[in-house]
Structures are given as C-alpha cells and as structure tokens.
Design a protein around this motif. Structure first.
Motif, PDB file in Angstrom:
ATOM      1  N   ASP A 173      14.776  -6.417  48.361  1.00 50.22           N
ATOM      2  CA  ASP A 173      15.770  -6.115  47.333  1.00 50.22           C
ATOM      3  C   ASP A 173      15.718  -4.645  46.911  1.00 50.22           C
ATOM      4  OD1 ASP A 173      16.933  -9.001  46.435  1.00 50.22           O
ATOM      5  OD2 ASP A 173      14.845  -9.152  47.071  1.00 50.22           O
TER       6      ASP A 173
ATOM      7  N   ASN B  72      22.055 -11.528  50.490  1.00 48.53           N
ATOM      8  CA  ASN B  72      23.444 -11.818  50.122  1.00 48.53           C
ATOM      9  C   ASN B  72      24.226 -10.545  49.827  1.00 48.53           C
ATOM     10  OD1 ASN B  72      21.402 -12.174  47.961  1.00 48.53           O
ATOM     11  ND2 ASN B  72      23.193 -12.163  46.614  1.00 48.53           N
ATOM     12  N   HIS B  73      23.535  -9.466  49.428  1.00 50.98           N
ATOM     13  CA  HIS B  73      24.238  -8.197  49.210  1.00 50.98           C
ATOM     14  C   HIS B  73      24.333  -7.371  50.491  1.00 50.98           C
ATOM     15  CE1 HIS B  73      24.964  -8.500  44.916  1.00 50.98           C
ATOM     16  NE2 HIS B  73      23.793  -9.121  44.830  1.00 50.98           N
TER      17      HIS B  73
ATOM     18  N   HIS C 199      15.284 -14.395  53.017  1.00 50.84           N
ATOM     19  CA  HIS C 199      15.668 -13.751  51.757  1.00 50.84           C
ATOM     20  C   HIS C 199      15.506 -14.685  50.555  1.00 50.84           C
ATOM     21  CE1 HIS C 199      17.580 -10.922  49.108  1.00 50.84           C
ATOM     22  NE2 HIS C 199      18.546 -11.764  48.816  1.00 50.84           N
TER      23      HIS C 199
ATOM     24  N   ASP D 210      18.769  -7.710  50.970  1.00 48.95           N
ATOM     25  CA  ASP D 210      19.418  -6.881  49.956  1.00 48.95           C
ATOM     26  C   ASP D 210      18.943  -5.430  50.116  1.00 48.95           C
ATOM     27  OD1 ASP D 210      20.831  -9.052  49.031  1.00 48.95           O
ATOM     28  OD2 ASP D 210      19.789  -9.224  47.114  1.00 48.95           O
TER      29      ASP D 210
ATOM     30  N   HIS E  15      14.883 -11.911  46.817  1.00 50.17           N
ATOM     31  CA  HIS E  15      16.137 -12.336  46.190  1.00 50.17           C
ATOM     32  C   HIS E  15      16.095 -12.503  44.678  1.00 50.17           C
ATOM     33  CE1 HIS E  15      20.063 -14.112  45.695  1.00 50.17           C
ATOM     34  NE2 HIS E  15      19.580 -15.283  45.329  1.00 50.17           N
TER      35      HIS E  15
HETATM   36 FE   LIG Z   1      19.679 -11.444  46.965  1.00 49.99          FE
END
Ligand SMILES: [Fe+2]
Ligand SMILES: [Fe+2]
Length: 278
Positions: A11, A77-78, A160, A45, A205
């Motif tokens: 992240d 997810n990013h 993640h 991320d 995450h």
């Molecule tokens: Fe994330």
C-alpha cells in the motif's frame, strides 16, 4: 541458500502529486539499502489510484526500479479495480481485464511462484476473485497445479486482501466486505490450500498491522508504507502505523519482524490532503 530474507511492503500508494508519500517511501529505500534483503514483495496498491490516474503506477514503478534490491509485485484494488461482493456496494471501479493487463505490462505477472530456502512462495491476484473474469478461473487452475508440486515443502502465500478478520466463516457485512477476499471465492481458496503445508498468509490492503494464527496458519497483515486511515473512516482492528514486515525463512521454520522504519511518519489520510503532516 538456507536463509532467505524477504521484506514485505504494501500500500505504497505513490503519486507524483503526493510528495509526503514519496518521503515515507524514501525512508523505506534507505532502510532497504541498509538491510539488503534477498527480495522485496509489494503486496499491492502500488499507486495512489492507477485506474483513475495511470501515471500513479508509472511513478510507483520508477521508484521501485530505483530500489537497491529485486522486487516482485502483486496488484491491489487501487491498481486493477476492486472485487464484486455479495453484500457490499458495487465498487466505484470493478476489477477488469484492461486494468489487469496494464498492471502486468508495468509490473510483470499478477501471480507467481518461486522456491527458496526449502519453501514455496506463491503470490496471487486477490482482486479477480469472485469477479467471473476468465483470469479468475485460470488462476485457480494455476494455483491447483502449483500446490500439487510443493512436495511437502512449507508454503508462504502472499496476496493483497486478507482472507478474513477472525475465521474463514466470518459473515460478510456490507460495511467491510471489500476488506477481505469475498465469498464464495474465499472458502474455495481455503479449501484448495488444505492440500499443501501452508504456514503463512501475508496480506496488505487494510492499512493496519495485524498478526495472528488460525488453524496453524500465521496471518500477517502488513501496514501501508505511506499512510494510515483515521478512525472516523475505518474501525481500529489492528495497529494503525506505517511500516513494513521482515521475514527470515529457513528450511522448516520462519521468523516475522514488524518494523517501523526510522524517519517514517504516520501520515493520516486527512493530513495527506489537508497539509497538516510532515
Ligand atoms: Fe487495497
Ligand atoms: Fe491501500
């Protein structure tokens, strides 16, 4: 090699427009330069939000390429968009093949396996789980094949999203479904892992540090290297600090070290945009 030193970062959320996150990453770079692990894994991320700002991933990769140690990457997810869930709101940007391919082009494959120090290391793309994309089924087939060739060696899994908060059967809640590997893929994954000697599941995450053992498997949540999320936006279920995780693997054993790197600042997400920190 009978000792394999792996450092997990996560992240990083890097972006040219957010220099405070780059400052925290610079301290990570200095620490990696001093400690020189065999491998760095970024568990996702990488960019602040690559689907809406593709340069974030370009910038993140530039900074990782400048690290003095080899790196492997997994998507967050990013980086590639988020999982659909049964109970949570529809993600603003659902995982999709175009974003997945952009990640692969920049960072290499979104799943991998290698062996070192008597261990098998497997990295998974957790975002395609429950998506129905072709790559979800392909990855499960690939995982089954890889697990069938571990030959009794212990397995360390990286992805993640954490699998769950407390137990595999934790109910999905609308407010937190996007935090974990979603159902029903979660239970399928856990069932598949039973054929091998999985001892570690390492994730990111949540931007909170956590470390617990369930059913003989140690679950380690790496914090963000960049920022923490305020209590007003996210309940406190672990330790809210920035940092990284160091692992030392030897045949049949491993150690975990939770590290906050000298000079790193616990930037709050509010501070990041409000200009209060750093
Ligand atoms: Fe994330
Ligand atoms: Fe994140």
């Amino acid at each position: 090699m009978t000792l394999f030193r792996l450092t997990q970062i996560s992240d990083t959320h890097l972006a040219r427009r957010l220099p405070k996150l780059t400052d925290n990453f610079d301290r990570i770079r200095n620490y990696l330069d001093a400690t020189r692990p065999d491998l760095v894994v970024n568990s996702g991320d990488l960019g602040f939000d690559a689907p809406s700002s593709p340069d974030d991933l370009v910038f993140a990769k530039e900074l990782h390429d400048a690290l003095p140690v080899p790196c492997r990457y997994l998507p967050g997810n990013h980086d590639v968009g988020d999982n659909p869930t049964k109970v949570g709101p529809v993600p603003a940007r659902a995982v999709n093949e175009a974003d997945r391919q952009a990640f692969i082009a920049a960072c290499g494959d979104d799943r991998w396996r290698f062996d070192a120090a008597g261990w098998c290391f497997i990295g998974l793309n957790s975002l395609v789980m429950n998506s129905g994309l072709a790559s979800e089924a392909e990855q499960f087939d690939w995982l089954a094949s890889e697990l069938s060739t571990t030959e009794g060696r212990p397995v360390a899994l990286f992805l993640h999203k954490p699998l769950f908060l407390d137990t595999p059967e934790d109910a999905e809640l609308a407010a937190s479904a996007i935090r974990y590997v979603p159902m029903p893929a979660r239970l399928r994954l856990i069932e598949m892992l039973r054929v091998a000697d999985v001892r570690l599941i390492a994730s990111g995450h949540v931007h909170q540090r956590r470390d617990f053992t369930f059913d003989h498997i140690r679950h380690v949540w790496a914090p963000s290297t960049g920022f923490v999320i305020p209590d007003s936006l996210q309940e406190r279920i672990g330790t809210k600090e920035v940092g990284l995780v160091e692992y030392r693997f030897q045949p049949n054993s491993f150690e975990v070290f939770h590290v906050k790197v000298p000079g790193q600042i616990d930037i709050d997400l509010d501070d990041l945009f409000g200009g209060k920190a750093g």
